[in-house]
Design a protein around this motif. Structure first.
Motif, PDB file in Angstrom:
ATOM      1  N   THR A  99       0.805  -1.219   0.000  1.00 34.50           N
ATOM      2  CA  THR A  99       0.000   0.000   0.000  1.00 34.50           C
ATOM      3  C   THR A  99       0.837   1.268   0.000  1.00 34.50           C
ATOM      4  O   THR A  99       0.287   2.377  -0.053  1.00 34.50           O
ATOM      5  CB  THR A  99      -0.958   0.012   1.204  1.00 34.50           C
ATOM      6  OG1 THR A  99      -0.205  -0.114   2.412  1.00 34.50           O
ATOM      7  CG2 THR A  99      -1.955  -1.132   1.103  1.00 34.50           C
ATOM      8  N   THR A 124       2.826   1.882  -2.474  1.00 34.75           N
ATOM      9  CA  THR A 124       2.964   2.203  -3.897  1.00 34.75           C
ATOM     10  C   THR A 124       1.681   2.854  -4.398  1.00 34.75           C
ATOM     11  O   THR A 124       0.610   2.692  -3.797  1.00 34.75           O
ATOM     12  CB  THR A 124       3.243   0.944  -4.728  1.00 34.75           C
ATOM     13  OG1 THR A 124       2.077   0.102  -4.713  1.00 34.75           O
ATOM     14  CG2 THR A 124       4.436   0.166  -4.167  1.00 34.75           C
ATOM     15  N   PRO A 125       1.744   3.606  -5.503  1.00 34.92           N
ATOM     16  CA  PRO A 125       0.530   4.254  -6.018  1.00 34.92           C
ATOM     17  C   PRO A 125      -0.601   3.275  -6.323  1.00 34.92           C
ATOM     18  O   PRO A 125      -1.778   3.586  -6.119  1.00 34.92           O
ATOM     19  CB  PRO A 125       1.026   4.949  -7.292  1.00 34.92           C
ATOM     20  CG  PRO A 125       2.480   5.200  -7.046  1.00 34.92           C
ATOM     21  CD  PRO A 125       2.958   4.017  -6.249  1.00 34.92           C
ATOM     22  N   SER A 126      -0.259   2.098  -6.829  1.00 37.68           N
ATOM     23  CA  SER A 126      -1.296   1.132  -7.200  1.00 37.68           C
ATOM     24  C   SER A 126      -1.704   0.231  -6.049  1.00 37.68           C
ATOM     25  O   SER A 126      -2.757  -0.417  -6.106  1.00 37.68           O
ATOM     26  CB  SER A 126      -0.805   0.253  -8.354  1.00 37.68           C
ATOM     27  OG  SER A 126       0.273  -0.575  -7.925  1.00 37.68           O
ATOM     28  N   GLY A 127      -0.870   0.168  -5.014  1.00 37.54           N
ATOM     29  CA  GLY A 127      -1.125  -0.768  -3.928  1.00 37.54           C
ATOM     30  C   GLY A 127      -0.554  -2.144  -4.182  1.00 37.54           C
ATOM     31  O   GLY A 127      -0.770  -3.066  -3.394  1.00 37.54           O
ATOM     32  N   LEU A 133       2.468   0.032 -13.882  1.00 35.75           N
ATOM     33  CA  LEU A 133       1.452  -0.985 -14.118  1.00 35.75           C
ATOM     34  C   LEU A 133       1.530  -1.482 -15.562  1.00 35.75           C
ATOM     35  O   LEU A 133       1.829  -0.708 -16.477  1.00 35.75           O
ATOM     36  CB  LEU A 133       0.058  -0.425 -13.859  1.00 35.75           C
ATOM     37  CG  LEU A 133      -0.371  -0.249 -12.403  1.00 35.75           C
ATOM     38  CD1 LEU A 133      -1.690   0.507 -12.346  1.00 35.75           C
ATOM     39  CD2 LEU A 133      -0.489  -1.598 -11.708  1.00 35.75           C
ATOM     40  N   ALA A 163      -7.115  -7.396  -7.689  1.00 34.40           N
ATOM     41  CA  ALA A 163      -6.583  -6.048  -7.488  1.00 34.40           C
ATOM     42  C   ALA A 163      -6.210  -5.395  -8.818  1.00 34.40           C
ATOM     43  O   ALA A 163      -6.424  -4.194  -9.006  1.00 34.40           O
ATOM     44  CB  ALA A 163      -5.368  -6.103  -6.562  1.00 34.40           C
ATOM     45  N   PHE A 164      -5.648  -6.146  -9.750  1.00 33.13           N
ATOM     46  CA  PHE A 164      -5.349  -5.586 -11.067  1.00 33.13           C
ATOM     47  C   PHE A 164      -6.616  -5.034 -11.710  1.00 33.13           C
ATOM     48  O   PHE A 164      -6.625  -3.932 -12.275  1.00 33.13           O
ATOM     49  CB  PHE A 164      -4.725  -6.649 -11.972  1.00 33.13           C
ATOM     50  CG  PHE A 164      -3.242  -6.792 -11.827  1.00 33.13           C
ATOM     51  CD1 PHE A 164      -2.388  -5.727 -12.104  1.00 33.13           C
ATOM     52  CD2 PHE A 164      -2.671  -7.997 -11.434  1.00 33.13           C
ATOM     53  CE1 PHE A 164      -1.013  -5.853 -11.989  1.00 33.13           C
ATOM     54  CE2 PHE A 164      -1.297  -8.138 -11.309  1.00 33.13           C
ATOM     55  CZ  PHE A 164      -0.459  -7.061 -11.584  1.00 33.13           C
ATOM     56  N   LYS A 207      -9.202  -3.987 -10.212  1.00 36.94           N
ATOM     57  CA  LYS A 207      -9.646  -2.827  -9.440  1.00 36.94           C
ATOM     58  C   LYS A 207      -8.927  -1.559  -9.884  1.00 36.94           C
ATOM     59  O   LYS A 207      -9.513  -0.456  -9.850  1.00 36.94           O
ATOM     60  CB  LYS A 207      -9.394  -3.083  -7.946  1.00 36.94           C
ATOM     61  CG  LYS A 207      -9.892  -1.985  -7.024  1.00 36.94           C
ATOM     62  CD  LYS A 207     -11.409  -1.908  -7.035  1.00 36.94           C
ATOM     63  CE  LYS A 207     -11.910  -0.897  -6.015  1.00 36.94           C
ATOM     64  NZ  LYS A 207     -13.387  -0.758  -6.056  1.00 36.94           N
ATOM     65  N   VAL A 208      -7.664  -1.694 -10.323  1.00 36.66           N
ATOM     66  CA  VAL A 208      -6.922  -0.510 -10.784  1.00 36.66           C
ATOM     67  C   VAL A 208      -6.975  -0.405 -12.316  1.00 36.66           C
ATOM     68  O   VAL A 208      -6.106   0.189 -12.946  1.00 36.66           O
ATOM     69  CB  VAL A 208      -5.461  -0.525 -10.281  1.00 36.66           C
ATOM     70  CG1 VAL A 208      -5.433  -0.353  -8.770  1.00 36.66           C
ATOM     71  CG2 VAL A 208      -4.712  -1.788 -10.701  1.00 36.66           C
ATOM     72  N   SER A 209      -8.016  -1.026 -12.909  1.00 38.66           N
ATOM     73  CA  SER A 209      -8.340  -0.888 -14.337  1.00 38.66           C
ATOM     74  C   SER A 209      -7.322  -1.521 -15.276  1.00 38.66           C
ATOM     75  O   SER A 209      -7.155  -1.075 -16.410  1.00 38.66           O
ATOM     76  CB  SER A 209      -8.548   0.595 -14.706  1.00 38.66           C
ATOM     77  OG  SER A 209      -9.606   1.153 -13.952  1.00 38.66           O
TER      78      SER A 209
END
Length: 315
Positions: A42, A44-47, A57, A83-84, A86-88
């Protein structure tokens, strides 16, 4: 934009390397890592902590294989795929699709609810519940017991009487039973259809002396006659859609009455046997479909171009 593709595979094999090669040939930047090596972070920007692309990413994730492990380990790995999304970052196949296909009972539930032909299926916990199902169903014909989580024909057995049911320790307490579909044989025959990007790109029949015809069990890959291909393709594409798979290997059987039924949907399929009789390069077909998906996605997300009115010179 040069697409960055992350191939996740907990095993190093020729199919993953072939996919990477085909993607690079089409201009993509590709990295291959075990799914187990991607962590949550968490800070990192992406988590996520991704050992590729300098922390950036990827534009897409392609799932080749997920090894078994403890319940906690597998849950965490699937959580990374969720999670991937979730961050589009699109994931082929998505965690949801993989979960649906790994659990055969969910697969058959979704096939049935999509109106697709599939053998009668029963999934229960405990020997007593399995015996009750078998006592009710065996007078209609044999059942096939399969591991709920399993592939390549391992652990499958025919149940013709109550005593054929194994102890709960052998099946991890879950009994997944399907109606045995009578068909001509020996030799026995069934089909594998490879679907990618909403189209059937390759198919084979598998012929064997045993009713379990998986290639790793000695089944021989053969070309499918042209007259049988359309019906198989239509059913396979619908089956992949029912479980939400971007690419999949669909196992289909034709019974003694000529009825086609979907047996399984494999979201992390092998294709060595299929490639031996296919007219297309299957790895290249996956690469082409994924990059086309990304190009179409980028075009759809682009802002519309301003419309310029042409003003007549004499106005």
């Amino acid at each position: 934009m040069i697409p960055r593709i992350l191939i996740v595979s907990d095993r190093s094999g020729g199919r993953s390397k072939g996919l990477a090669s085909r993607l690079r040939r089409r201009g993509a930047i590709v990295r291959s890592v075990p799914l187990a090596s991607i962590g949550f972070d968490t800070s990192t920007p992406s988590g996520l902590a991704i050992p590729a692309f300098g922390g950036a990413l990827p534009h897409a994730v392609l799932v080749r294989s997920i090894d078994g492990g403890s319940f906690e380990a597998v849950t965490r790995r699937l959580g990374v795929l969720h999670a991937f999304a979730k961050v589009s970052v699109p994931v082929w196949n998505s965690a949801q699709s993989i979960e649906r296909c790994v659990d055969k009972s969910t697969t058959t539930f979704l096939l049935k609810n999509a109106g697709l032909a599939t053998p009668e299926t029963f999934a229960v916990e405990g020997l007593e519940a399995a015996q009750a199902v078998a006592a009710r169903e065996l007078p209609k014909g044999p059942l096939v017991l399969k591991p709920l989580f399993g592939a390549q024909g391992r652990g499958i057995r025919l149940v013709e009487k109550l005593s054929d049911l194994p102890a709960i320790e052998e099946v991890n307490e879950v009994y997944y039973l399907q109606r045995y579909m009578k068909r001509p044989g020996p030799p026995f025959r069934d089909f594998r259809v490879f679907v990618c990007g909403g189209a059937a790109v390759a198919m084979m029949s598998r012929r064997g002396g045993d009713w379990i015809t998986n290639v790793n069990r000695g089944g021989m890959p053969e070309r499918v006659p042209a007259g049988e291909q359309d019906d198989l393709a239509t059913l396979a594409v619908a089956a992949a859609r029912a479980v939400g798979a971007d690419f999949a290997g669909i196992d289909i059987l034709r019974d003694a009455d000529g009825q086609l039924s979907v047996l399984e949907v494999n979201s992390m399929p092998a294709w060595s046997g299929l490639q031996s009789v296919a007219d297309v390069d299957i790895a290249d077909a996956i690469a082409e479909a994924l990059l086309k998906f990304l190009a179409d996605r980028a075009e759809a997300a682009a802002p519309p171009r301003p419309y310029r009115f042409a003003v007549p010179a004499n106005s």
